[in-house]
Design a protein around this motif. Structure first.
Motif, PDB file in Angstrom:
ATOM      1  N   TRP A 171       0.802  -1.213   0.036  1.00  0.00           N
ATOM      2  CA  TRP A 171       0.004  -0.065   0.091  1.00  0.00           C
ATOM      3  C   TRP A 171       0.783   1.242  -0.158  1.00  0.00           C
ATOM      4  CZ3 TRP A 171      -5.036   0.668  -1.050  1.00  0.00           C
ATOM      5  CH2 TRP A 171      -5.985  -0.683  -0.905  1.00  0.00           C
ATOM      6  N   VAL A 172       2.301   1.240   0.196  1.00  0.00           N
ATOM      7  CA  VAL A 172       3.008   2.495   0.161  1.00  0.00           C
ATOM      8  C   VAL A 172       3.891   2.162  -1.031  1.00  0.00           C
ATOM      9  CG1 VAL A 172       4.614   1.543   1.819  1.00  0.00           C
ATOM     10  CG2 VAL A 172       4.470   3.880   1.236  1.00  0.00           C
ATOM     11  N   LEU A 173       4.637   1.049  -1.315  1.00  0.00           N
ATOM     12  CA  LEU A 173       5.407   0.706  -2.527  1.00  0.00           C
ATOM     13  C   LEU A 173       4.502   0.666  -4.010  1.00  0.00           C
ATOM     14  CD1 LEU A 173       7.892  -1.850  -1.179  1.00  0.00           C
ATOM     15  CD2 LEU A 173       8.087   0.830  -1.360  1.00  0.00           C
ATOM     16  N   GLY A 174       3.384   0.115  -3.896  1.00  0.00           N
ATOM     17  CA  GLY A 174       2.327   0.183  -4.961  1.00  0.00           C
ATOM     18  C   GLY A 174       2.134   1.431  -5.521  1.00  0.00           C
ATOM     19  N   PRO A 175       1.588   2.390  -4.751  1.00  0.00           N
ATOM     20  CA  PRO A 175       1.128   3.424  -5.367  1.00  0.00           C
ATOM     21  C   PRO A 175       2.475   4.358  -5.840  1.00  0.00           C
ATOM     22  CG  PRO A 175      -0.024   3.328  -3.303  1.00  0.00           C
ATOM     23  CD  PRO A 175       1.061   2.110  -3.519  1.00  0.00           C
ATOM     24  N   LEU A 176       3.652   4.090  -5.083  1.00  0.00           N
ATOM     25  CA  LEU A 176       4.804   4.698  -5.283  1.00  0.00           C
ATOM     26  C   LEU A 176       4.943   4.312  -6.891  1.00  0.00           C
ATOM     27  CD1 LEU A 176       7.903   5.200  -3.142  1.00  0.00           C
ATOM     28  CD2 LEU A 176       8.220   4.611  -5.374  1.00  0.00           C
ATOM     29  N   ILE A 177       5.166   3.077  -7.147  1.00  0.00           N
ATOM     30  CA  ILE A 177       5.581   2.508  -8.456  1.00  0.00           C
ATOM     31  C   ILE A 177       4.670   2.738  -9.412  1.00  0.00           C
ATOM     32  CG2 ILE A 177       5.961   0.131  -9.605  1.00  0.00           C
ATOM     33  CD1 ILE A 177       7.194  -1.036  -6.939  1.00  0.00           C
ATOM     34  N   GLY A 178       3.285   2.458  -9.279  1.00  0.00           N
ATOM     35  CA  GLY A 178       2.314   2.978 -10.305  1.00  0.00           C
ATOM     36  C   GLY A 178       2.552   4.330 -10.601  1.00  0.00           C
ATOM     37  N   VAL A 179       2.636   5.273  -9.723  1.00  0.00           N
ATOM     38  CA  VAL A 179       2.496   6.742 -10.038  1.00  0.00           C
ATOM     39  C   VAL A 179       4.061   6.855 -10.558  1.00  0.00           C
ATOM     40  CG1 VAL A 179       2.296   9.067  -9.263  1.00  0.00           C
ATOM     41  CG2 VAL A 179       0.816   7.389  -8.550  1.00  0.00           C
ATOM     42  N   GLY A 180       5.170   6.629  -9.939  1.00  0.00           N
ATOM     43  CA  GLY A 180       6.499   6.884 -10.250  1.00  0.00           C
ATOM     44  C   GLY A 180       6.524   6.445 -11.686  1.00  0.00           C
ATOM     45  N   LEU A 181       6.154   5.103 -12.358  1.00  0.00           N
ATOM     46  CA  LEU A 181       6.429   4.793 -13.564  1.00  0.00           C
ATOM     47  C   LEU A 181       5.660   5.809 -14.651  1.00  0.00           C
ATOM     48  CD1 LEU A 181       5.813   1.024 -13.441  1.00  0.00           C
ATOM     49  CD2 LEU A 181       7.945   2.084 -13.963  1.00  0.00           C
ATOM     50  N   VAL A 182       4.543   6.225 -14.363  1.00  0.00           N
ATOM     51  CA  VAL A 182       3.731   7.294 -15.096  1.00  0.00           C
ATOM     52  C   VAL A 182       4.765   8.607 -15.200  1.00  0.00           C
ATOM     53  CG1 VAL A 182       2.006   8.494 -15.511  1.00  0.00           C
ATOM     54  CG2 VAL A 182       1.612   6.276 -14.716  1.00  0.00           C
ATOM     55  N   THR A 183       4.929   9.078 -14.258  1.00  0.00           N
ATOM     56  CA  THR A 183       5.894  10.342 -13.936  1.00  0.00           C
ATOM     57  C   THR A 183       7.270  10.102 -14.420  1.00  0.00           C
ATOM     58  OG1 THR A 183       4.906  10.704 -11.782  1.00  0.00           O
ATOM     59  CG2 THR A 183       6.877  11.959 -12.103  1.00  0.00           C
ATOM     60  N   ALA A 184       7.873   8.924 -14.264  1.00  0.00           N
ATOM     61  CA  ALA A 184       9.331   8.685 -15.002  1.00  0.00           C
ATOM     62  C   ALA A 184       9.076   8.900 -16.815  1.00  0.00           C
ATOM     63  CB  ALA A 184       9.868   7.392 -14.683  1.00  0.00           C
ATOM     64  N   LEU A 185       7.711   8.404 -17.237  1.00  0.00           N
ATOM     65  CA  LEU A 185       7.585   8.680 -18.789  1.00  0.00           C
ATOM     66  C   LEU A 185       7.407  10.224 -19.124  1.00  0.00           C
ATOM     67  CD1 LEU A 185       5.434   5.493 -19.162  1.00  0.00           C
ATOM     68  CD2 LEU A 185       7.873   5.846 -19.802  1.00  0.00           C
ATOM     69  N   GLY A 186       7.222  11.140 -18.023  1.00  0.00           N
ATOM     70  CA  GLY A 186       7.342  12.437 -18.344  1.00  0.00           C
ATOM     71  C   GLY A 186       5.672  13.083 -18.387  1.00  0.00           C
ATOM     72  N   ILE A 187       4.837  12.027 -18.112  1.00  0.00           N
ATOM     73  CA  ILE A 187       3.296  12.297 -18.078  1.00  0.00           C
ATOM     74  C   ILE A 187       2.970  12.860 -16.766  1.00  0.00           C
ATOM     75  CG2 ILE A 187       1.165  11.458 -18.383  1.00  0.00           C
ATOM     76  CD1 ILE A 187       2.372   8.980 -19.570  1.00  0.00           C
ATOM     77  N   SER A 188       2.434  14.076 -16.770  1.00  0.00           N
ATOM     78  CA  SER A 188       2.140  15.051 -15.686  1.00  0.00           C
ATOM     79  C   SER A 188       0.801  14.740 -15.273  1.00  0.00           C
ATOM     80  CB  SER A 188       2.214  16.322 -16.039  1.00  0.00           C
ATOM     81  OG  SER A 188       1.969  17.173 -14.964  1.00  0.00           O
ATOM     82  N   LEU A 189       0.599  14.333 -13.959  1.00  0.00           N
ATOM     83  CA  LEU A 189      -0.777  14.060 -13.119  1.00  0.00           C
ATOM     84  C   LEU A 189      -0.944  15.196 -12.440  1.00  0.00           C
ATOM     85  CD1 LEU A 189      -0.028  10.136 -12.547  1.00  0.00           C
ATOM     86  CD2 LEU A 189      -1.598  10.951 -14.513  1.00  0.00           C
ATOM     87  N   SER A 190      -2.088  15.123 -11.701  1.00  0.00           N
ATOM     88  CA  SER A 190      -2.511  16.092 -10.842  1.00  0.00           C
ATOM     89  C   SER A 190      -1.442  15.653  -9.430  1.00  0.00           C
ATOM     90  CB  SER A 190      -3.999  15.913 -10.391  1.00  0.00           C
ATOM     91  OG  SER A 190      -4.302  16.646  -9.008  1.00  0.00           O
ATOM     92  N   ALA A 191      -1.314  16.703  -8.697  1.00  0.00           N
ATOM     93  CA  ALA A 191      -0.793  16.437  -7.211  1.00  0.00           C
ATOM     94  C   ALA A 191      -1.968  16.042  -6.377  1.00  0.00           C
ATOM     95  CB  ALA A 191      -0.093  17.735  -6.773  1.00  0.00           C
ATOM     96  N   LEU A 192      -1.533  15.690  -5.098  1.00  0.00           N
ATOM     97  CA  LEU A 192      -2.544  15.227  -4.273  1.00  0.00           C
ATOM     98  C   LEU A 192      -2.862  16.635  -3.223  1.00  0.00           C
ATOM     99  CD1 LEU A 192      -1.853  11.787  -2.540  1.00  0.00           C
ATOM    100  CD2 LEU A 192      -3.922  12.340  -3.843  1.00  0.00           C
ATOM    101  N   PRO A 193      -3.955  16.721  -3.018  1.00  0.00           N
ATOM    102  CA  PRO A 193      -4.686  17.947  -2.077  1.00  0.00           C
ATOM    103  C   PRO A 193      -3.787  17.849  -0.755  1.00  0.00           C
ATOM    104  CG  PRO A 193      -6.673  16.985  -2.775  1.00  0.00           C
ATOM    105  CD  PRO A 193      -5.553  16.016  -3.408  1.00  0.00           C
ATOM    106  N   TRP A 194      -3.481  18.913  -0.030  1.00  0.00           N
ATOM    107  CA  TRP A 194      -2.689  18.954   1.123  1.00  0.00           C
ATOM    108  C   TRP A 194      -3.212  18.267   2.237  1.00  0.00           C
ATOM    109  CZ3 TRP A 194      -4.657  20.689   5.451  1.00  0.00           C
ATOM    110  CH2 TRP A 194      -5.887  21.775   5.181  1.00  0.00           C
ATOM    111  N   TRP A 195      -4.623  18.352   2.449  1.00  0.00           N
ATOM    112  CA  TRP A 195      -5.311  17.505   3.158  1.00  0.00           C
ATOM    113  C   TRP A 195      -5.134  15.971   3.072  1.00  0.00           C
ATOM    114  CZ3 TRP A 195      -9.269  14.805   1.602  1.00  0.00           C
ATOM    115  CH2 TRP A 195      -9.979  14.826   0.583  1.00  0.00           C
ATOM    116  N   VAL A 196      -5.210  15.537   1.951  1.00  0.00           N
ATOM    117  CA  VAL A 196      -5.040  14.404   1.676  1.00  0.00           C
ATOM    118  C   VAL A 196      -3.453  13.652   2.383  1.00  0.00           C
ATOM    119  CG1 VAL A 196      -4.898  12.058   0.153  1.00  0.00           C
ATOM    120  CG2 VAL A 196      -6.501  14.193  -0.082  1.00  0.00           C
ATOM    121  N   ILE A 197      -2.559  14.349   2.011  1.00  0.00           N
ATOM    122  CA  ILE A 197      -1.369  13.826   2.573  1.00  0.00           C
ATOM    123  C   ILE A 197      -1.176  13.930   4.199  1.00  0.00           C
ATOM    124  CG2 ILE A 197       1.195  14.599   2.545  1.00  0.00           C
ATOM    125  CD1 ILE A 197       0.746  15.437  -0.323  1.00  0.00           C
ATOM    126  N   ASN A 198      -1.637  15.241   4.762  1.00  0.00           N
ATOM    127  CA  ASN A 198      -1.630  15.310   6.049  1.00  0.00           C
ATOM    128  C   ASN A 198      -2.522  14.292   6.842  1.00  0.00           C
ATOM    129  OD1 ASN A 198      -0.031  17.489   6.227  1.00  0.00           O
ATOM    130  ND2 ASN A 198      -1.504  19.042   6.295  1.00  0.00           N
TER     131      ASN A 198
END
Length: 352
Positions: free
Chosen positions: A214-241
């Motif tokens: 649940w921490v490495l999975g999202p990191l890998i999934g989003v990280g692969l998309v980001t590594a391809l240079g595809i821009s996604l939305s950031a998470l709202p600050w309240w979700v991170i907090n």
């Protein structure tokens, strides 16, 4: 007799709501006094203290997974093409730090075996700075005391979360990170794609039965998309907090009135072992400076023996080499999980 289970079911939502309210108040108080990681450290210590005092608090079901998902998704946005190239250039550094965890774990296990009156499997697997669930699963094959091992790992994470962020903040290690996420703005139309990429990673690692999915999975999934240079939305600050708060609640709820009464001597040794691991991590970070110009504070956090989510969110909040810290901790858990059985044989030879 039939009314007791029903009463318990009706009581649980109230306790969960009370826990979240208290955790939110503790997070706000920690933020008010400028504590590092206020939304994790505040709830963690407040809930743990209340639980030890006997308060029947409980976190929401799946709360830790939800918190890990938020942290992993936010971290994945850092893995831009430039960052991937930089990590490949520092492959030796990452190998030294993640591989060095084997040496740190072995030395801590020898210390625990000498000072604690427990069997060898328990001493060994309670001391390895890997994932708590992964170490418990491996330890069960060798006859270790699962309850003591789980308690030692809960205590280790709590000690590291208390010592490392405050120590780095004390020495002014803040704001030296030049990495920035590929996406910094919250784009509502892109949020479904972000969530979808993160859940694909969770599904893949869950299917492969890889720990910390649940921490490495999202990191890998989003990280692969980001590594391809595809821009996604950031998470709202309240979700991170909120993710930090849920992780703090989950860690705090591991403690109970009987936690310190059950095996006080063993837990005292486990605390000493955790502090020893932090010190060894600093030594390892110093050794790593010989092969890299990465800031020492980033290397200290990369080598710290804490949980993956906890250490990575520390890097994010303090702006200390988020990609480097994330990769080092992910590899550390993998190396220790895979190498634990072989390292245990070495431990048995040394201890006779």
């Amino acid at each position: 007799m039939a009314q007791r289970p029903l009463a318990g079911h009706l009581r649980a939502p109230a306790l969960i709501c009370l826990t979240l309210v208290l955790a939110t108040a503790a997070g706000a108080a920690a933020q008010a006094v400028h504590s590092p990681l206020p939304w994790m450290i505040g709830p963690l210590f407040a809930i743990a203290l209340l639980r030890i005092l006997g308060a029947p608090l409980q976190g929401p079901p799946g709360g830790r997974h939800a918190g890990q998902w938020a942290i992993g998704t936010a971290l994945g946005l850092y893995f831009t093409p430039e960052v991937i190239r930089l990590l490949l250039d520092n492959l030796l550094l990452v190998t030294i730090i993640s591989g060095g965890a084997l040496v740190v774990g072995l030395l801590c296990a020898l210390l625990t075996a000498r000072l604690a009156a427990v069997d060898k499997p328990t001493a060994f697997f309670a001391s390895l700075p890997g994932g708590a669930s992964e170490m418990a699963v491996v330890a069960e094959r060798f006859g270790g005391a699962i309850d003591r091992i789980a308690a030692a790992h809960a205590l280790r994470v709590m000690v590291v979360v208390a010592v490392v962020p405050f120590g780095l903040s004390w020495f002014g290690a803040h704001g030296s990170d030049l990495y920035t996420p590929l996406s910094t703005a919250v784009l509502p139309e892109q949020l479904p794609a972000l969530v979808g990429a993160s859940l694909c990673g969770v599904g893949l690692l869950t299917a492969l039965r890889i720990g910390n999915a649940w921490v490495l999975g999202p990191l890998i999934g989003v990280g692969l998309v980001t590594a391809l240079g595809i821009s996604l939305s950031a998470l709202p600050w309240w979700v991170i907090n909120g993710g930090q708060l849920l992780i703090g609640c989950a860690l705090g709820c591991r403690f109970s009135p009987s936690f310190f009464r059950a095996t006080p001597h063993f837990l005292a040794v486990a605390t000493l072992s955790a502090l020893f691991a932090v010190a060894l991590g600093c030594v390892l970070a110093y050794v790593a400076t010989s092969v890299s110009d990465t800031p020492f504070a980033t290397l200290v956090l990369s080598a710290a023996p804490g949980g993956v989510a906890e250490m990575c969110i520390t890097a994010k909040v303090l702006h200390l080499g988020v990609p480097m810290v994330t990769v080092c901790h992910a590899l550390r858990v993998m190396v220790l999980t895979v190498g634990a059985p072989s390292l245990y044989k070495v431990f048995l030879r040394i201890t006779g």
